[in-house]
Design a protein around this motif. Sequence first.
Motif, PDB file in Angstrom:
ATOM      1  N   TYR A 276       0.861  -1.188   0.000  1.00 35.04           N
ATOM      2  CA  TYR A 276       0.000   0.000   0.000  1.00 35.04           C
ATOM      3  C   TYR A 276       0.893   1.232   0.000  1.00 35.04           C
ATOM      4  CZ  TYR A 276      -3.420   3.501   1.240  1.00 35.04           C
ATOM      5  OH  TYR A 276      -4.204   4.615   1.231  1.00 35.04           O
ATOM      6  N   VAL A 277       0.687   2.136  -0.965  1.00 35.08           N
ATOM      7  CA  VAL A 277       1.525   3.325  -1.098  1.00 35.08           C
ATOM      8  C   VAL A 277       0.975   4.450  -0.228  1.00 35.08           C
ATOM      9  CG1 VAL A 277       2.479   5.043  -2.682  1.00 35.08           C
ATOM     10  CG2 VAL A 277       2.184   2.668  -3.446  1.00 35.08           C
TER      11      VAL A 277
ATOM     12  N   SER B  97       2.884   7.351   0.302  1.00 35.93           N
ATOM     13  CA  SER B  97       3.234   8.537  -0.480  1.00 35.93           C
ATOM     14  C   SER B  97       4.353   8.211  -1.449  1.00 35.93           C
ATOM     15  CB  SER B  97       3.627   9.707   0.435  1.00 35.93           C
ATOM     16  OG  SER B  97       4.816   9.415   1.131  1.00 35.93           O
ATOM     17  N   GLY B  98       4.487   9.068  -2.460  1.00 39.99           N
ATOM     18  CA  GLY B  98       5.508   8.893  -3.469  1.00 39.99           C
ATOM     19  C   GLY B  98       4.985   8.133  -4.672  1.00 39.99           C
ATOM     20  N   THR B  99       5.919   7.807  -5.572  1.00 34.51           N
ATOM     21  CA  THR B  99       5.564   7.062  -6.773  1.00 34.51           C
ATOM     22  C   THR B  99       6.549   5.917  -6.969  1.00 34.51           C
ATOM     23  OG1 THR B  99       6.885   8.510  -8.190  1.00 34.51           O
ATOM     24  CG2 THR B  99       4.545   9.057  -7.953  1.00 34.51           C
ATOM     25  N   GLY B 100       6.063   4.885  -7.621  1.00 35.31           N
ATOM     26  CA  GLY B 100       6.907   3.731  -7.877  1.00 35.31           C
ATOM     27  C   GLY B 100       6.381   2.919  -9.035  1.00 35.31           C
ATOM     28  N   GLU B 101       7.133   1.867  -9.367  1.00 37.71           N
ATOM     29  CA  GLU B 101       6.721   0.923 -10.388  1.00 37.71           C
ATOM     30  C   GLU B 101       6.750  -0.474  -9.796  1.00 37.71           C
ATOM     31  OE1 GLU B 101       8.277   3.058 -14.473  1.00 37.71           O
ATOM     32  OE2 GLU B 101       9.548   1.536 -13.552  1.00 37.71           O
ATOM     33  N   LEU B 102       5.588  -1.098  -9.785  1.00 39.34           N
ATOM     34  CA  LEU B 102       5.448  -2.469  -9.319  1.00 39.34           C
ATOM     35  C   LEU B 102       5.726  -3.401 -10.482  1.00 39.34           C
ATOM     36  CD1 LEU B 102       4.343  -4.556  -7.150  1.00 39.34           C
ATOM     37  CD2 LEU B 102       2.193  -4.368  -8.435  1.00 39.34           C
ATOM     38  N   THR B 103       6.547  -4.410 -10.252  1.00 40.15           N
ATOM     39  CA  THR B 103       6.712  -5.490 -11.220  1.00 40.15           C
ATOM     40  C   THR B 103       6.050  -6.725 -10.614  1.00 40.15           C
ATOM     41  OG1 THR B 103       8.801  -4.595 -12.042  1.00 40.15           O
ATOM     42  CG2 THR B 103       8.363  -6.924 -12.472  1.00 40.15           C
ATOM     43  N   ALA B 104       5.093  -7.281 -11.328  1.00 40.02           N
ATOM     44  CA  ALA B 104       4.397  -8.487 -10.880  1.00 40.02           C
ATOM     45  C   ALA B 104       4.265  -9.425 -12.065  1.00 40.02           C
ATOM     46  CB  ALA B 104       3.034  -8.146 -10.296  1.00 40.02           C
ATOM     47  N   ASP B 105       4.920 -10.568 -11.954  1.00 46.30           N
ATOM     48  CA  ASP B 105       4.916 -11.560 -13.037  1.00 46.30           C
ATOM     49  C   ASP B 105       5.323 -10.934 -14.373  1.00 46.30           C
ATOM     50  OD1 ASP B 105       4.200 -13.460 -11.178  1.00 46.30           O
ATOM     51  OD2 ASP B 105       2.065 -13.411 -11.685  1.00 46.30           O
TER      52      ASP B 105
ATOM     53  N   VAL C   7       5.019  -7.886 -15.468  1.00 48.52           N
ATOM     54  CA  VAL C   7       4.250  -6.710 -15.891  1.00 48.52           C
ATOM     55  C   VAL C   7       4.587  -5.552 -14.956  1.00 48.52           C
ATOM     56  CG1 VAL C   7       1.930  -5.757 -16.204  1.00 48.52           C
ATOM     57  CG2 VAL C   7       2.385  -8.157 -16.783  1.00 48.52           C
ATOM     58  N   VAL C   8       4.951  -4.408 -15.547  1.00 48.73           N
ATOM     59  CA  VAL C   8       5.313  -3.223 -14.766  1.00 48.73           C
ATOM     60  C   VAL C   8       4.116  -2.280 -14.751  1.00 48.73           C
ATOM     61  CG1 VAL C   8       6.881  -1.258 -14.601  1.00 48.73           C
ATOM     62  CG2 VAL C   8       7.744  -3.479 -15.378  1.00 48.73           C
ATOM     63  N   THR C   9       3.708  -1.879 -13.518  1.00 51.68           N
ATOM     64  CA  THR C   9       2.554  -1.008 -13.344  1.00 51.68           C
ATOM     65  C   THR C   9       2.929   0.156 -12.437  1.00 51.68           C
ATOM     66  OG1 THR C   9       1.110  -2.951 -13.482  1.00 51.68           O
ATOM     67  CG2 THR C   9       0.140  -0.931 -12.582  1.00 51.68           C
ATOM     68  N   PRO C  10       2.670   1.404 -12.873  1.00 56.59           N
ATOM     69  CA  PRO C  10       2.946   2.546 -12.000  1.00 56.59           C
ATOM     70  C   PRO C  10       2.026   2.527 -10.777  1.00 56.59           C
ATOM     71  CG  PRO C  10       2.352   3.282 -14.236  1.00 56.59           C
ATOM     72  CD  PRO C  10       2.129   1.804 -14.162  1.00 56.59           C
ATOM     73  N   MET C  11       2.557   3.002  -9.641  1.00 51.79           N
ATOM     74  CA  MET C  11       1.768   3.131  -8.414  1.00 51.79           C
ATOM     75  C   MET C  11       2.049   4.493  -7.801  1.00 51.79           C
ATOM     76  SD  MET C  11       1.994  -0.614  -6.589  1.00 51.79           S
ATOM     77  CE  MET C  11       0.686  -0.199  -5.415  1.00 51.79           C
ATOM     78  N   THR C  12       1.040   5.048  -7.134  1.00 49.57           N
ATOM     79  CA  THR C  12       1.187   6.333  -6.467  1.00 49.57           C
ATOM     80  C   THR C  12       0.358   6.345  -5.189  1.00 49.57           C
ATOM     81  OG1 THR C  12       1.208   8.731  -6.852  1.00 49.57           O
ATOM     82  CG2 THR C  12      -0.693   7.506  -7.715  1.00 49.57           C
ATOM     83  N   THR C  13       0.423   7.442  -4.474  1.00 47.99           N
ATOM     84  CA  THR C  13      -0.265   7.591  -3.189  1.00 47.99           C
ATOM     85  C   THR C  13      -1.700   7.056  -3.242  1.00 47.99           C
ATOM     86  OG1 THR C  13       1.077   9.537  -2.736  1.00 47.99           O
ATOM     87  CG2 THR C  13      -0.935   9.277  -1.430  1.00 47.99           C
ATOM     88  N   GLY C  14      -2.022   6.182  -2.298  1.00 49.55           N
ATOM     89  CA  GLY C  14      -3.367   5.623  -2.199  1.00 49.55           C
ATOM     90  C   GLY C  14      -3.580   4.340  -2.981  1.00 49.55           C
ATOM     91  N   ASP C  15      -2.609   3.947  -3.800  1.00 54.41           N
ATOM     92  CA  ASP C  15      -2.741   2.695  -4.553  1.00 54.41           C
ATOM     93  C   ASP C  15      -2.349   1.507  -3.684  1.00 54.41           C
ATOM     94  OD1 ASP C  15      -3.429   4.163  -6.796  1.00 54.41           O
ATOM     95  OD2 ASP C  15      -1.479   3.916  -7.787  1.00 54.41           O
TER      96      ASP C  15
END
Length: 143
Positions: free
Chosen positions: A89-90, A92-100, A102-110
């Motif tokens: 659970y984010v 704050s900030g931003t990141g990139e999740l890699t799952a299997d 697949v890269v997906t951007p994530m940000t606050t509240g994701d």
Amino acid sequence: MLIILASLALLTAQEQHPQPASPPAGRPLVIHEADVMVRQPPPHRGEGMSTAYRISDSAPNRAMEFRKRVLHPGASIGVHPIAHDEVYYVISGTGELTADGVVTPMTTGDAAYLYDGNVVGIRQTGEVDLILIIAYPLAERAR
């Protein structure tokens, strides 16, 4: 009629305050994050530097892990298989999740709900720290 009304009131009260599934495994515990903070490289051969708050480590007889992890600019938790369901659970900030793969951007509240058997990791992106809450069950209670 009075018995029916009393029974309905009792059922309603039980629905609002259900009985626990089992007796408590310990006494309630308040953990101060300043007491469990440690600067360390991120886990799973991640890159950069992080600050870990291993909150649940202080709880005896626990059945889950609950952690706060700050990934400083350029840091990542390395890609790794998981053997349990897990949530990132984010805060704050931003990141990139890699799952299997697949890269997906994530940000606050994701939140990322990850499943047993997924191969996952996360990388901080942007100018500010990526602050995460990470939670997952243990295979058995930690003593």
